[in-house]
Design a protein around this motif. Structure first.
Motif, PDB file in Angstrom:
ATOM      1  N   VAL A  89       0.830  -1.200   0.000  1.00  0.00           N
ATOM      2  CA  VAL A  89       0.000   0.000   0.000  1.00  0.00           C
ATOM      3  C   VAL A  89       0.867   1.253   0.000  1.00  0.00           C
ATOM      4  N   ILE A  90       1.910   1.261   0.858  1.00  0.00           N
ATOM      5  CA  ILE A  90       2.769   2.448   0.919  1.00  0.00           C
ATOM      6  C   ILE A  90       3.495   2.626  -0.410  1.00  0.00           C
ATOM      7  N   GLY A  91       3.990   1.517  -0.974  1.00  0.00           N
ATOM      8  CA  GLY A  91       4.673   1.590  -2.264  1.00  0.00           C
ATOM      9  C   GLY A  91       3.771   2.195  -3.330  1.00  0.00           C
ATOM     10  N   VAL A  92       2.531   1.724  -3.355  1.00  0.00           N
ATOM     11  CA  VAL A  92       1.592   2.218  -4.367  1.00  0.00           C
ATOM     12  C   VAL A  92       1.337   3.705  -4.178  1.00  0.00           C
ATOM     13  N   VAL A  93       1.132   4.126  -2.917  1.00  0.00           N
ATOM     14  CA  VAL A  93       0.856   5.542  -2.664  1.00  0.00           C
ATOM     15  C   VAL A  93       2.047   6.393  -3.108  1.00  0.00           C
ATOM     16  N   VAL A  94       3.266   5.907  -2.834  1.00  0.00           N
ATOM     17  CA  VAL A  94       4.454   6.674  -3.226  1.00  0.00           C
ATOM     18  C   VAL A  94       4.529   6.803  -4.748  1.00  0.00           C
ATOM     19  N   VAL A  95       4.368   5.679  -5.448  1.00  0.00           N
ATOM     20  CA  VAL A  95       4.436   5.714  -6.919  1.00  0.00           C
ATOM     21  C   VAL A  95       3.369   6.645  -7.475  1.00  0.00           C
ATOM     22  N   LEU A  96       2.158   6.502  -6.952  1.00  0.00           N
ATOM     23  CA  LEU A  96       1.041   7.318  -7.421  1.00  0.00           C
ATOM     24  C   LEU A  96       1.320   8.797  -7.151  1.00  0.00           C
ATOM     25  N   GLY A  97       1.810   9.091  -5.947  1.00  0.00           N
ATOM     26  CA  GLY A  97       2.092  10.479  -5.579  1.00  0.00           C
ATOM     27  C   GLY A  97       3.142  11.085  -6.491  1.00  0.00           C
ATOM     28  N   LEU A  98       4.248  10.350  -6.691  1.00  0.00           N
ATOM     29  CA  LEU A  98       5.315  10.873  -7.546  1.00  0.00           C
ATOM     30  C   LEU A  98       4.805  11.110  -8.963  1.00  0.00           C
ATOM     31  N   SER A  99       4.017  10.166  -9.476  1.00  0.00           N
ATOM     32  CA  SER A  99       3.514  10.319 -10.845  1.00  0.00           C
ATOM     33  C   SER A  99       2.627  11.543 -10.954  1.00  0.00           C
ATOM     34  N   THR A 100       1.783  11.785  -9.952  1.00  0.00           N
ATOM     35  CA  THR A 100       0.880  12.923 -10.067  1.00  0.00           C
ATOM     36  C   THR A 100       1.658  14.231  -9.954  1.00  0.00           C
ATOM     37  N   VAL A 101       2.679  14.253  -9.077  1.00  0.00           N
ATOM     38  CA  VAL A 101       3.500  15.464  -8.981  1.00  0.00           C
ATOM     39  C   VAL A 101       4.154  15.738 -10.331  1.00  0.00           C
ATOM     40  N   PHE A 102       4.691  14.677 -10.935  1.00  0.00           N
ATOM     41  CA  PHE A 102       5.336  14.815 -12.226  1.00  0.00           C
ATOM     42  C   PHE A 102       4.361  15.370 -13.259  1.00  0.00           C
ATOM     43  N   ALA A 103       3.120  14.828 -13.256  1.00  0.00           N
ATOM     44  CA  ALA A 103       2.136  15.218 -14.267  1.00  0.00           C
ATOM     45  C   ALA A 103       1.667  16.650 -14.067  1.00  0.00           C
ATOM     46  N   THR A 104       1.578  17.114 -12.806  1.00  0.00           N
ATOM     47  CA  THR A 104       1.021  18.443 -12.592  1.00  0.00           C
ATOM     48  C   THR A 104       2.099  19.513 -12.578  1.00  0.00           C
ATOM     49  N   PHE A 105       3.357  19.076 -12.595  1.00  0.00           N
ATOM     50  CA  PHE A 105       4.424  20.050 -12.557  1.00  0.00           C
ATOM     51  C   PHE A 105       4.416  20.923 -13.815  1.00  0.00           C
ATOM     52  N   ILE A 106       4.087  20.308 -14.957  1.00  0.00           N
ATOM     53  CA  ILE A 106       4.110  21.050 -16.224  1.00  0.00           C
ATOM     54  C   ILE A 106       3.079  22.188 -16.213  1.00  0.00           C
ATOM     55  N   PRO A 107       1.791  21.911 -15.954  1.00  0.00           N
ATOM     56  CA  PRO A 107       0.842  23.040 -15.890  1.00  0.00           C
ATOM     57  C   PRO A 107       1.155  24.017 -14.753  1.00  0.00           C
ATOM     58  N   ALA A 108       1.715  23.496 -13.651  1.00  0.00           N
ATOM     59  CA  ALA A 108       2.030  24.400 -12.537  1.00  0.00           C
ATOM     60  C   ALA A 108       3.109  25.385 -12.970  1.00  0.00           C
ATOM     61  N   ARG A 109       4.088  24.881 -13.742  1.00  0.00           N
ATOM     62  CA  ARG A 109       5.141  25.777 -14.197  1.00  0.00           C
ATOM     63  C   ARG A 109       4.588  26.822 -15.150  1.00  0.00           C
ATOM     64  N   ARG A 110       3.658  26.358 -15.998  1.00  0.00           N
ATOM     65  CA  ARG A 110       3.044  27.306 -16.918  1.00  0.00           C
ATOM     66  C   ARG A 110       2.318  28.395 -16.133  1.00  0.00           C
ATOM     67  N   ALA A 111       1.611  27.978 -15.089  1.00  0.00           N
ATOM     68  CA  ALA A 111       0.872  28.958 -14.285  1.00  0.00           C
ATOM     69  C   ALA A 111       1.832  29.938 -13.625  1.00  0.00           C
ATOM     70  N   ALA A 112       2.959  29.391 -13.118  1.00  0.00           N
ATOM     71  CA  ALA A 112       3.896  30.250 -12.389  1.00  0.00           C
ATOM     72  C   ALA A 112       4.604  31.213 -13.323  1.00  0.00           C
ATOM     73  N   SER A 113       4.674  30.862 -14.623  1.00  0.00           N
ATOM     74  CA  SER A 113       5.383  31.755 -15.543  1.00  0.00           C
ATOM     75  C   SER A 113       4.429  32.710 -16.249  1.00  0.00           C
ATOM     76  N   ILE A 114       3.191  32.797 -15.755  1.00  0.00           N
ATOM     77  CA  ILE A 114       2.237  33.739 -16.351  1.00  0.00           C
ATOM     78  C   ILE A 114       2.728  35.161 -16.117  1.00  0.00           C
ATOM     79  N   ASN A 115       2.674  35.939 -17.172  1.00  0.00           N
ATOM     80  CA  ASN A 115       3.049  37.342 -17.049  1.00  0.00           C
ATOM     81  C   ASN A 115       1.797  38.128 -16.659  1.00  0.00           C
ATOM     82  N   PRO A 116       1.783  38.696 -15.447  1.00  0.00           N
ATOM     83  CA  PRO A 116       0.547  39.330 -14.963  1.00  0.00           C
ATOM     84  C   PRO A 116       0.033  40.414 -15.904  1.00  0.00           C
ATOM     85  N   VAL A 117       0.931  41.172 -16.512  1.00  0.00           N
ATOM     86  CA  VAL A 117       0.483  42.266 -17.386  1.00  0.00           C
ATOM     87  C   VAL A 117      -0.304  41.716 -18.560  1.00  0.00           C
TER      88      VAL A 117
END
Lengths: 883, 119
Positions: free
Chosen positions: A849-877
């Motif tokens: 169970v712990i192994g699965v949660v870790v794998v799942l967690g890492l994969s989701t972080v990896f998947a959401t990092f791309i849109p998160a970076r896009r959001a963080a690089s938004i130019n407010p102006v």
């Protein structure tokens, strides 16, 4: 009549469009001309007449359209038009189309592949007549619910039962020695009672079946061939009938050939079917259990009634023969199909559930994709609505698009499924295929295709409902407003998020199941078998009766074989035994302890006659006492070694060493227990260890010993060398096997089924993880694109990049967390279903169970990092200016 | 009601009641002999004493609908002015429908006349 006329008319309208249209033109033109003519005749000027006539017929195109409507053509036109439009829409968005179709095809192919196996094993009737009346009948005693029958008991069951139309038996030994002028070989086959094939309802395709009484000792020996054996060994020649073969040393007449589609999974590979003879020692001994019984229940008799009747028969025999039939006062009836597919069923059901979960994830994924797309298309839909498309017309079009998508997914999925079935059946080793003959030649069946089509149809309904619901819930004109968001957008975003949560939960369930199965397999392969299985090969010998009959002959032969094989290079030691360890839970005997009353529990234990070097070859562990000596033969006192389980069960709290025991059938020759070994796994890997009794081959020799050979290294040409060494002693001894014990453990049914299940569920889990993560990515990316302005405002107000990261990753984390919690609950439910095939892991295994949660967690972080970076690089102006 | 039949020229889609009436007029008209569309309109005009005028906007969709239902069938033939025209013939099923509709119409119109006269 009228129906035919109507049908012809409609078909004509449909298929001869041009002609019908031209006729319509001509008909209306004729009318116009006559109007003009009439007006002219009434005295009007030709121009006026023409004008008046044209006035009267002014909406000619609309008239035509009404005529077409009247002919019922437009709905078909619309469908064709929508279909073209749908295909164009899909082609305009190739990434969306490919993703959706591939994801759907993945889900459908998984479901279709597994369903193909389920159908073959659990749905398709076995090739026997009226199989629902067939049962396997076992003797049931405490601890042994599926006990075999002795021939004597079988004969009494046959005579005394009142519930079976017929009851027949087959023997447990699975081969014959076929001697030809060039030597002898071991051939797969078994012996059956004369009515066996009639009970199954199988008729030979060539020749005849056994006649009643042909299994009596006096009758001439006869054999029936399997279709495959006939083709392989006798070239399918029809003159085989009446030919005499030498089977086990006796001339035997071939009387028939079984149909090609005949199969009998317990002996899937049997090529020679001979009759029981009631002649050998075992078949005259009521205590020697070597038969499995099948029976056909009389019409109107339920399995409960039959069980009750057989219990009274068993109890009668128990009273009559208390010595041999103690504890055997019950019968156990199992439907033949359950007996045959029993091992496979739970695993197939697990796989089917897994494939179902994957299919569900795929559908959710496509639904989420469609949702995002329908949001992007809201402007287009609003425009179409504004220029006059009715709601029903739009819905119609959504339905067609969904259908086109599902149909493409279905076709591709079936292609993948066909390929998947072939791949998987190709992966089944030949030996395993023999025990699952119902899987032979498996491909996409009509039922599987219908099954896939139904799923796709269902999916297309869901896919159509999403944009329809969306369009009908929000006022359509909202779509025209620039940047409109409002409540509807939020609602649908939440809906998309919940889809992803469900996907993650399902992926988690699959991953936990796959992990637990993998752990079970690992545990199973690392079960303590009580010996060193690597570099230990085994060979099974056999020979025709006649040459080695006396104890002395057999002892001499066994010693020669072990000595000669032991002299080969690279061989460390050699031992002989009745049967190799692992998956040989047969060859039992019952015993008594001198000076003690009959034990209350079952006294039937595994019985092995082993050579002096056997335990050293196995590298078994001695617990107490000593091993057999090299010359411990009939001239010395009789001795025995027991395993630890036997010692604990039958000698609780005392030292077995020095105690005397005797076989029930030989009360006058007691043996002294001289040693206790740690349990060697004789039965199946997953079962508990059985009590086992070992006696020296030099005192009680065994016919057809299994030879175990320990080598100093992996040995490629070992089989041919051993075969040559044995054939130098006697070319008429047949030798089979040659696998190492590691391979035997690896390929044992319990490991094999678990390995297949673990791999399949593992693949499903990987696909589910991928789809879930992609789904999450989609939802988060969409949310970022929706919230660009909001984020711009936040940043203009002084929010740091890290805050934006936290915002986006936090949203993904929240979804994942809900998914994981749901998944944990789901896993608990799923693993209770898995319980029967788990081994050595609790179904709530923290590591998994712990192994699965870790794998799942890492994969989701990896998947959401791309849109998160896009959001963080938004130019407010820019974000604010875009308002 | 009858009036609206004459005014179908203004109506792109006659109401159901009128459509039923028009169907009956057509069926009744071609019950005697096969006719083409223009002749059907003419015959209805004549027999009704120049009261009813069926525009082609109502006529042809009605004809196609009747044919679709299998109550009439069509074939091309040479007309009285030596041109190809599409002739419509009543089928057996159409005759049955016509008789039912005619009886229905008799009952309805009698009832309406009764009300108009007495009330």
């Amino acid at each position: 009549m009228r129906f035919i006329a109507v049908l012809r008319h409609r078909l004509r309208s449909l298929f001869f469009r041009g002609k019908v249209e031209r006729e319509l033109d001509e008909e209306l033109q004729y009318h116009l001309d006559r109007e003009i003519q009439q007006a002219a005749a009434a005295g009007a000027a030709p121009e006026d007449a023409r004008y008046a006539a044209l006035q009267s017929i002014k909406d000619i195109e609309q008239r035509k359209e009404e005529c077409r409507d009247a002919r019922g053509l437009n709905p078909i036109d619309n469908i064709a038009q929508d279909l073209r439009y749908a295909v164009r829409q899909l082609r305009k968005n190739p990434i969306f189309a490919c993703t959706a179709i591939l994801v759907l095809a993945l889900g459908i192919s998984a479901a279709a592949t597994i369903f193909g196996f389920v159908e073959a094993a659990l749905i398709t009737p076995l090739p026997y007549w009226d199989q629902s009346r067939l049962v396997a009948v076992f003797e049931s005693s405490p601890g042994y619910p599926r006990g075999w029958l002795s021939y004597q008991d079988f004969a009494d069951w046959q005579r005394l039962n009142k519930v079976f139309g017929s009851i027949d038996a087959y023997a447990l030994n699975g081969s014959f020695t076929l001697s030809t002028s060039s030597g002898a070989q071991q051939v797969p086959g078994t012996r059956v009672s004369a009515g066996f094939f009639r009970t199954l309802g199988v008729k030979p395709v060539l020749g005849r079946d056994f006649r009643p009484g042909e299994d009596s000792p006096a009758a001439a020996r006869t054999v029936v061939l399997s279709y495959a054996g006939w083709q392989k060994r006798f070239g399918g020649k029809r003159d085989i009938l009446g030919r005499s073969l030498t089977l086990n040393g006796y001339p035997t007449i071939v009387i028939g050939v079984l149909p090609k589609r005949f199969q009998f999974a317990p002996y899937g590979g049997a090529e020679f079917w001979a009759t029981l003879r009631r002649t050998d020692a075992c078949e005259q001994d009521r205590g020697c259990h070597n038969l499995i019984t099948i029976a056909r229940m009389k019409d109107g008799i339920s399995i409960e009634t039959a069980s009750a009747d057989m219990r009274s028969v068993a109890q009668q025999l128990q009273r009559q023969y208390p010595e041999t039939n103690r504890d055997s006062g019950a019968a156990n009836l199992v439907p033949l199909r359950d007996f045959i597919v029993g091992d496979v069923r739970p695993i197939l059901l697990v796989l089917l559930s897994g494939a179902g979960a994957l299919l569900l994830i795929a559908c959710l994924n496509v639904t989420a994709l469609l949702l995002a797309r329908s949001h992007k298309r809201r402007r287009e839909i609003a425009v179409r609505g504004a220029i006059g498309a009715s709601l029903s017309r739009l819905f119609h079009q959504f339905a067609i698009e969904a259908f086109a998508l599902a149909a493409a997914g279905c076709i591709l999925g079936l292609l993948f499924g066909e390929w998947g079935i072939r791949l998987l059946t190709g992966l089944v080793p030949a030996g395993k295929m023999e025990s699952m003959p119902y899987l032979r030649g498996l491909g996409l069946s009509p039922i599987t295709i219908v099954f896939a089509c139904c799923i796709s149809l269902l999916a297309s309904v869901v896919f159509a409902i999403i944009p329809i619901a969306r369009t009908s819930m929000a006022p359509m004109l909202d779509g025209l407003k620039e940047g409109a968001r409002g409540m509807a957008g939020t609602t649908w975003r939440r809906f998309g998020s919940s889809l992803v949560v469900v996907e993650i939960a399902l992926a988690m369930v699959l991953m936990v199941s796959g992990g637990l199965l993998g752990r079970s397999l690992y545990q199973l392969l690392h079960v303590d078998v009580g010996f060193r299985p690597d570099q230990l090969a085994y060979f099974q010998t056999s020979w025709a009766p006649g040459k080695y009959e006396t104890d002395q002959q057999m002892i001499v032969l066994e010693r020669r074989i072990t000595e000669d094989v032991g002299r080969l290079s690279g061989i460390v030691s050699v031992g002989a035994t009745t049967a190799p360890p692992v998956d040989s839970a047969w060859g039992t005997a019952s015993f008594h302890i001198v000076g003690k009353a009959h034990h209350k529990t079952n006294n039937e234990v595994i019985n092995r006659q082993v050579s002096a070097g056997y335990f050293r070859t196995l590298q078994a562990r001695l617990w107490k006492g000593r091993y057999f000596g090299p010359r411990e033969d009939a001239s010395k006192p009789l001795v025995a070694i027991v395993n630890r389980t036997l010692a604990k069960r039958y000698f609780p709290g005392e030292d077995p060493i020095g105690q005397q025991i005797y076989y029930d059938w030989a009360p006058s020759s007691p043996m002294e227990i001289i040693g206790i070994i740690e349990d060697v796994k004789e039965g199946s890997l997953e079962g508990a260890n059985w009590p086992a009794l070992y006696v020296p081959n030099d005192q009680r020799p065994v016919a057809w010993p299994a030879i175990l050979v320990r080598t100093s290294s992996e040995h490629a040409s070992l089989f041919s060398q051993v075969l040559a060494a044995i054939h130098r002693i006697d070319p008429f001894i047949t030798v089979s096997g040659g696998e190492t014990m590691s391979e035997r453990i690896d390929q044992s049914p319990s490991a094999y089924f678990r390995r297949s299940a673990a791999w399949m569920v593992g693949v499903f889990a990987a696909a589910a993880l991928l789809l879930g993560v992609v789904g999450l990515y989609g939802v988060v990316a969409y949310s970022v694109s929706q919230r660009t302005q909001e984020i711009g405002v936040r940043m203009a107000m002084g929010a740091q990049r890290s805050t934006v990261y936290r915002l986006i990753l936090g949203e993904a984390g929240r979804l994942t967390a809900i998914g994981v919690i749901l998944g944990l609950t789901g896993s608990l439910a799923a693993t209770t279903m898995l319980r029967s095939i788990l081994f050595g892991v609790r179904f709530w295994d923290p590591v998994t169970v712990i192994g699965v949660v870790v794998v799942l967690g890492l994969s989701t972080v990896f998947a959401t990092f791309i849109p998160a970076r896009r959001a963080a690089s938004i130019n407010p102006v820019e974000a604010l200016r875009a308002e | 009601m009858l009036l609206s039949v004459t005014e179908v020229r203004q109506l792109s889609k006659p109401t159901e009641l009128v459509q039923g009436t028009l169907d009956l007029l057509i069926l009744k008209t071609i019950a005697l002999e096969p006719m083409h569309g223009w002749a059907i309109a003419q015959r209805i005009h004549q027999i009704s004493g120049d009261v009813l005028q069926v525009g082609q906007g109502a006529l042809y969709p009605a004809l196609h609908k009747l044919e679709q239902n299998g109550w009439i069938r069509s074939e091309w033939s040479i007309s009285e002015n030596n041109r190809r025209a599409k002739y419509y013939t009543l089928t057996r099923a159409g005759r049955k429908v016509m008789e039912q509709e005619a009886a229905q119409w008799e009952r309805l119109s009698a009832a309406i006349s009764l009300i108009v006269r007495t009330a």
